[in-house]
Scaffold this active site. Structure first.
Site, mmCIF file in Angstrom:
data_model
loop_
_atom_site.group_PDB
_atom_site.id
_atom_site.type_symbol
_atom_site.label_atom_id
_atom_site.label_comp_id
_atom_site.label_asym_id
_atom_site.label_seq_id
_atom_site.Cartn_x
_atom_site.Cartn_y
_atom_site.Cartn_z
ATOM 1 N NE ARG A 78 -65.168 1.182 22.813
ATOM 2 C CZ ARG A 78 -64.912 -0.019 22.281
ATOM 3 N NH1 ARG A 78 -65.234 -1.116 22.944
ATOM 4 N NH2 ARG A 78 -64.332 -0.105 21.108
ATOM 5 C CB SER A 147 -64.752 2.957 12.403
ATOM 6 O OG SER A 147 -64.948 3.167 13.752
ATOM 7 C CG ASP A 200 -61.704 2.872 13.674
ATOM 8 O OD1 ASP A 200 -61.417 3.360 12.565
ATOM 9 O OD2 ASP A 200 -61.988 1.672 13.834
#
Ligand code: ADP
Ligand code: MG
Length: 465
Positions: A78, A147, A200
């Site tokens: 994203r 992440s 994350d």
């Protein structure tokens, strides 16, 4: 009759090997707490890395300006931009875009992966409209949510320890991922500075705290699983730097790599692990997270097909294919509450290629989904409980004072979309905490908090701040 008996035997064995009585969860939580302590001491044999995030201050609400964030973690990445308006106006405007990562890039070269990401980011920056404001003469700044386990040496740099989940990219392990990204942005002609590199979980913790002051930990239940929490800096023996002014340091537990002989590891887990990209690693993650749950169900169904002809005399060949049964499909089957399990039947036809399954076969399938999801959710709850234990928020203080409101920010597609899974996490946590303590603990969905969180941390670590 013989088939039925054989099916019952397999199911009974599955029930036994996946079972997670509350007493077992408590001892798993205790084992996790001691692994956390080992990790904080810097014991290299610790199961939990307990990575120092270099985030010693969480967002206050005063952040303002235009910031970007990029979230790379699983199947999608994203990009996001947000205009922060300080204490009064908060998030003035935000926009994001989601791009799916072509599978070949997950197992290709580092440069290809980062070039792809930087190109998508550059395209996104090009669409920035008038209502976002970058002060004259300033460089755009970005929070990079990454992440995977990283050894950080500052808030804005860190080297990749290993890939997890479906990733196995050549040339990134050991490299500074911020410099990899920065070089790729340069190749794209994109002028932007990475001011914060965050896991994350850390991003979700930051985003969660911005929305709710009582957030003390963040948990991801998505493609993989992980958690971060706020630790007292003086409880981190391996931290040799100056004690931060706040007295706190956010720790990325990397709990996905937890392993213990207390974990209810079945033959299905062992076989899946053996055939995975990272055998022997991320054992806890492989029992809990979205990348794996459907695959465990598939393996059990395959066993039932072999041993008890669950889908007829021949074992359906589609069922032999690893990862054909995805967790969202498992979730859809599990949630089918129609009297004839119509949805489940259609899924079986789709995925396994068997058209007319009997009601009994459908019930068995749903039961297997239930067993696998319940084990994952209960193990996840044990992990959350262990963090609460570690920070002393697992029971009402013995001095008679009230237990402070304690919020866990949760995010990830598994938690967000798999209702039976998330409600099982919550009821199990309540069970572990007991009535009194659990009335002060809130599990809160921090939907896409990690993106905003990374942007907020980019703001508080801005080169202009
Ligand atoms: P990531 O963890 O890759 O950053 P997400 O947090 O969006 O991304 O999680 C995506 C994962 O969530 C998927 O891999 C899938 O396993 C799981 N998931 C998504 N939708 C559902 C669903 N409807 N039911 C169960 N699991 C889901
Ligand atoms: Mg994610």
């Amino acid at each position: 009759a013989d088939r039925k008996r054989r099916a019952a035997a397999v199911i009974e064995e599955v029930e036994r090997s996946l079972s997670t009585p509350t007493a077992l969860l408590r001892s798993i939580a205790d084992a996790m707490v001691s692994e956390m302590e080992r990790g904080l001491r810097g014991d290299i044999h610790s199961q939990l890395k307990m990575l120092i995030s270099y985030v010693d201050n969480l967002p206050t609400g005063d952040e303002h300006g235009l910031y970007y964030a990029l979230d790379l973690g699983g199947t999608n990445f994203r990009v996001l931009r947000v205009q922060l308006g300080g204490r009064e106006k908060r998030v003035v405007k935000q926009q994001y875009e989601e791009v799916s990562i072509p599978p070949h890039l997950m197992v290709g070269s580092s440069m290809e992966l980062f070039d792809f990401i930087a190109a998508a980011l550059a395209k996104f920056v090009d669409t920035e409209a008038e209502d976002f404001h970058l002060p004259e003469g300033r460089q755009r700044e970005l929070g990079f949510t990454f992440s995977f386990p990283v050894n950080q040496i500052s808030i804005s740099s860190g080297t990749l320890i290993k890939w997890t989940k479906g990733f196995s990219v050549n040339g990134t392990v050991g490299a500074d991922v911020v410099s990899e990204l920065s070089k790729a942005m340069e190749r794209q002609g994109l002028d932007m500075k990475v001011t914060a590199l965050v896991n994350d979980t850390v991003g979700t913790l930051a985003g969660g705290r911005y929305m709710d002051n009582d957030v003390v930990a963040a948990v991801i239940l998505g493609t993989g699983t992980n958690a971060a929490y706020v630790e007292h800096a003086n409880a981190i023996p391996k931290w040799t730097g100056l004690l931060p002014k706040s007295g706190n340091m956010v720790i990325n537990t990397e709990w996905g790599s937890f392993k213990s002989d207390k974990l209810p590891l079945s033959e299905y887990d062992k076989a899946m692990d053996f055939e995975s990209l990272n055998p022997g690693e991320q054992i806890y993650e492989k029992m809990i997270s979205g990348m794996y749950l459907g695959e465990i169900v598939r393996r059990i169904l395959l066993k039932l097909a072999h041993d008890a002809s669950l889908f007829g005399d021949v074992v359906p060949s589609k069922l032999e294919q690893p990862f054909v049964l995805r967790t969202p499909d498992m979730s859809a089957m599990h949630h089918d509450s129609s009297h004839d399990l119509k949805i489940l039947g259609a899924k079986l036809k789709d995925i396994v290629g068997v058209a007319d399954t009997s009601l009994e076969v459908r019930y068995i399938t749903r039961h297997i989904c239930d067993l696998v999801a319940e084990r994952g959710a209960r193990l996840a709850a044990a992990g959350i409980y262990s963090i609460l234990k570690k920070i002393g928020r697992d029971k009402v203080p013995s001095n008679g004072s009230k237990m402070p409101r304690t919020v866990i920010a949760l995010d990830g597609g598994l938690y967000e979309h798999y209702k039976k899974f998330s409600s099982c996490v919550e009821t199990t946590l309540t069970d572990l905490l007991g009535e009194e303590a659990s009335s002060s603990v809130v599990a809160k969905l921090a939907n896409d908090g990690s993106g905003i969180g990374a942007a907020l941390l980019a703001a508080s670590h801005s080169q202009y701040a």
